[in-house]
Write an enzyme that holds these catalytic residues in place. Structure first.
Site, PDB file in Angstrom:
ATOM      1  N   ASP A  23       0.881  -1.171   0.000  1.00 11.56           N
ATOM      2  CA  ASP A  23       0.000   0.000   0.000  1.00 11.56           C
ATOM      3  C   ASP A  23       0.918   1.221   0.000  1.00 11.56           C
ATOM      4  O   ASP A  23       1.505   1.572   1.023  1.00 11.56           O
ATOM      5  CB  ASP A  23      -0.889  -0.025   1.256  1.00 11.56           C
ATOM      6  CG  ASP A  23      -1.779   1.218   1.374  1.00 11.56           C
ATOM      7  OD1 ASP A  23      -1.710   2.098   0.483  1.00 11.56           O
ATOM      8  OD2 ASP A  23      -2.539   1.308   2.363  1.00 11.56           O
ATOM      9  N   LYS A  86       2.836  11.071  -3.559  1.00 11.40           N
ATOM     10  CA  LYS A  86       1.805  10.342  -4.310  1.00 11.40           C
ATOM     11  C   LYS A  86       0.868  11.306  -5.045  1.00 11.40           C
ATOM     12  O   LYS A  86       0.351  10.999  -6.108  1.00 11.40           O
ATOM     13  CB  LYS A  86       1.001   9.460  -3.340  1.00 11.40           C
ATOM     14  CG  LYS A  86      -0.067   8.593  -3.983  1.00 11.40           C
ATOM     15  CD  LYS A  86      -0.669   7.678  -2.949  1.00 11.40           C
ATOM     16  CE  LYS A  86      -1.831   6.874  -3.470  1.00 11.40           C
ATOM     17  NZ  LYS A  86      -2.375   5.979  -2.425  1.00 11.40           N
ATOM     18  N   GLU A 186      -7.227   0.383  -4.765  1.00 15.77           N
ATOM     19  CA  GLU A 186      -7.292   0.282  -3.302  1.00 15.77           C
ATOM     20  C   GLU A 186      -8.642  -0.251  -2.798  1.00 15.77           C
ATOM     21  O   GLU A 186      -8.668  -1.115  -1.921  1.00 15.77           O
ATOM     22  CB  GLU A 186      -6.970   1.640  -2.675  1.00 15.77           C
ATOM     23  CG  GLU A 186      -5.492   1.981  -2.789  1.00 15.77           C
ATOM     24  CD  GLU A 186      -5.183   3.458  -2.585  1.00 15.77           C
ATOM     25  OE1 GLU A 186      -6.097   4.211  -2.192  1.00 15.77           O
ATOM     26  OE2 GLU A 186      -4.029   3.869  -2.813  1.00 15.77           O
ATOM     27  N   ASP A 210     -12.852   5.778   2.123  1.00 14.02           N
ATOM     28  CA  ASP A 210     -11.421   5.797   2.453  1.00 14.02           C
ATOM     29  C   ASP A 210     -10.988   7.197   2.870  1.00 14.02           C
ATOM     30  O   ASP A 210     -10.835   8.082   2.040  1.00 14.02           O
ATOM     31  CB  ASP A 210     -10.623   5.327   1.226  1.00 14.02           C
ATOM     32  CG  ASP A 210      -9.127   5.197   1.497  1.00 14.02           C
ATOM     33  OD1 ASP A 210      -8.663   5.710   2.530  1.00 14.02           O
ATOM     34  OD2 ASP A 210      -8.429   4.587   0.666  1.00 14.02           O
TER      35      ASP A 210
END
Length: 618
Positions: A23, A86, A186, A210
């Protein structure tokens, strides 16, 4: 004599190699594997903790520190400490320009649509190189903990990541020495961790909420025959638990009657308050009052006040959920399961609001920080062929793509993509008045097309004559269940279209495929370095071309001194292009860009002024 490997960490007989699930997060990253009891398990190497902060620090000696050790430099050396990388993957400067105030390090404005670069010291890094450093740290921790080589991985990305962002993640894995078997969404990983979607007969519609440290997204997935389809996704890449911390800090500054301007100008105090706010937030998940002191500052917060402070941000996430449901054309009653992901969903208030919105209790039994990595490990186990109960759909053995400027391979369908599949990307011309475009199709894993296998070539003719960069050419790859690849090219402004069909896997033995994959890992570092040099050179050459044209057409708006200095900058960039150093090319290009930027603004002002002459404004 046969060799038998034993895993020293578990005492069990060890297969030659473990495939891990990673992850790669905005705030934290982690790595998981399937243990000898066939259970997914996160790795905690020598007590360093499971979560590796996604932070990279470059010191004056050029050494790189990643994770917890890099965090302390966020205050003492912010310009050389990179976080939230990211957010920059697969993005250009223009994509992130409006959020520059959230970054304490320098992003390079190269005034075009090429991928963003980050400056640390006198070197320029791409988000791919920086992400690779985080992945190297994860790989090293896993190898130390498991006492076995780790070369293959499944890496997760948000469902909303586009093709460019996914390819950047894959490239980062390769640069870290990992054979990336699949880029996994994800929310799909989170579903797998809960066992949802493992049964091919199961049909469900699920919502994955999330809420991480810096980002929020909600995804609505449909699961049928073991296939996960993203029906819709929504969210905010600049909303997360960090906003909860900031709200608490501002509340304490007000309550203690501190000078807010002075407090915000003191980075050490702000960081201490932020860490104390994080502590309070976590404590209020299990108690009603937090009451501590920081020097002379009282840090007091009760649960009710905390919920009032975060109410607006949580409401924002629920509005995203509402939009995602509308985009999926579904009602809340049609959602079968809700899954919570991300550390910020530990807040009882967040859980209650999500349960209220969807009308059902969400799944939160698995640690929300770990659920995505655990699901990625399950997907890795499926790809390794260790789960006979799960259907593994046909996948592409090697990446498919086209040749771009400088002889580079631009991947359109990555290897291990499920078949049938369709993917596309948009391109443009590099020369003024270009009316034809040659499209060369390749198969393979290397960055230079000369190392890959050429499948086909055709020409798109009749592109309208326009300045470089204006034509828009969509190139689509459609790979059917029989492995036949159709490549379509269409110029959007004129509708000019051309297509060709090829069989990409024809004539390739398993040994050939294996050798191509092995070569791509062996040469990953030199391949990526070569790619980055070629890309920097291409950008530099384009900038020289643009600057020369500007002087030719608009030299009259420059003073003699400006003209002389511009020419000196152009010469310096040309000299750098003749050398072999990527960083020098980027440095000289940046200097030319910075020096000439005011000229473009001046030209625009003159054009506006000219067009307004003689016109009245009421």
């Amino acid at each position: 004599m046969a060799k038998i490997s034993i895993n020293l960490a578990t005492g069990s007989l060890q297969k030659e190699e473990i495939i891990v699930g990673i992850d790669l997060g905005t705030t934290n990253s982690l790595i998981a594997f399937i243990d000898p009891d066939k259970k997914p398990k996160v790795i905690n190497d020598t007590g360093k903790g499971i979560l590796v902060p996604s932070i990279i620090h470059f010191n004056t000696a050029g050494e790189i520190v990643v994770g917890n050790e890099a965090r302390e430099f966020l205050i003492s050396d912010p310009a050389n400490t990179i976080f939230s990388v990211k957010r920059l993957l697969g993005r250009s400067y223009k994509d992130v320009a409006e959020h520059l105030d959230t970054f304490s390090y320098q992003l390079i404005d190269d005034d075009d649509d090429s991928l963003v670069k980050i400056r640390a010291g006198n070197k320029f890094y791409t988000p791919i190189e920086l992400s690779a450093e985080i992945l190297k740290e994860l790989k090293a921790r896993a190898e130390h903990a498991l006492k076995t080589p780790v070369n293959r991985a499944v890496i997760t990305v948000p469902a909303y990541f586009n093709d460019s962002q996914r390819q950047a993640t894959r490239d980062a894995g390769r640069l870290a020495g990992l054979n990336v078997l699949r880029i996994l969404n994800e929310p799909t990983a989170a579903s797998l961790a809960y066992g949802i979607g493992l049964d091919p007969t199961e049909e469900k519609t699920i919502a994955v909420y999330d809420l991480g440290g810096g980002t929020f997204d909600v995804s609505i997935l449909s699961i049928q025959n073991g296939i996960f389809e993203v029906l819709s996704t929504n969210g905010n890449t600049f909303l997360g638990g960090d906003d909860f911390d900031r709200a608490i800090v501002h509340y304490w500054i007000e309550k203690n009657k501190l000078d807010s301007v002075a407090a915000k100008a003191d980075p050490v105090l702000m960081q201490q308050l932020r860490l104390k706010a994080e502590e309070a937030k976590k404590a209020l998940s299990s108690q009603n009052l937090f009451n501590e002191k920081l020097g002379e500052i009282w840090c007091t917060l009760d649960k009710q006040t905390f919920e009032l402070l975060i109410e607006a941000k949580v409401t924002e996430t629920l509005n995203s959920c509402k939009q995602a449901m509308a985009d999926a054309k579904l009602s809340v009653a049609e959602i079968d399961e809700v899954i919570l992901v991300g550390g910020s969903t530990r807040s009882p208030y967040v859980k209650a609001k999500v349960a209220q919105f969807f009308g059902r209790q969400p799944h939160d039994q698995i640690n929300p920080d770990e659920v995505v990595a655990l699901g990625a490990a399950i997907q890795a186990d499926i790809l390794a062929g260790n789960r006979s109960d799960v259907l593994l759909l046909d996948i592409t053995p090697l990446s498919l793509g086209i040749e771009t400027m400088g002889g580079l391979m631009d991947v359109i369908i990555p290897r291990n993509a499920k078949v049938p599949t369709k993917a596309g990307r948009q391109y443009t011309t590099s020369i003024d008045g270009q009316v034809n475009m040659k499209i060369s199709v390749y198969q393979g894993e290397r960055d230079l097309v000369q190392e890959n296998r050429k499948l086909a070539e055709f020409e798109l003719r009749g592109i309208p004559s326009m300045p470089a960069g204006l034509p828009k050419v969509d190139i689509n790859f459609i790979l059917n269940a029989d492995g036949i690849l159709t490549v379509q090219a269409i110029e959007l402004r004129s509708g000019v279209k051309q297509e060709i069909a090829v069989k990409p896997s024809y004539g390739l033995t398993d040994d050939t495929v294996e050798k191509m994959l092995t070569d791509s890992i062996t040469h990953a570092k030199t391949d990526v370095e070569q790619r980055m040099f070629i890309e920097a050179k291409g950008e530099g050459e384009q900038l020289v071309y643009t600057a020369d044209r500007f002087i030719e057409r608009n030299g009259n708006i420059l003073t003699p001194e400006e003209l002389t200095h511009t020419k000196l900058h152009i010469t310096a960039l040309k000299d750098a292009l003749n050398g072999g150093n990527k960083d020098i090319i980027l440095k000289k290009a940046d200097e030319l860009n910075e020096f000439t930027r005011p000229f473009a603004e001046r030209l625009m002002d003159m054009a506006v002024s000219q067009s307004m002459k003689g016109k009245k404004i009421d």
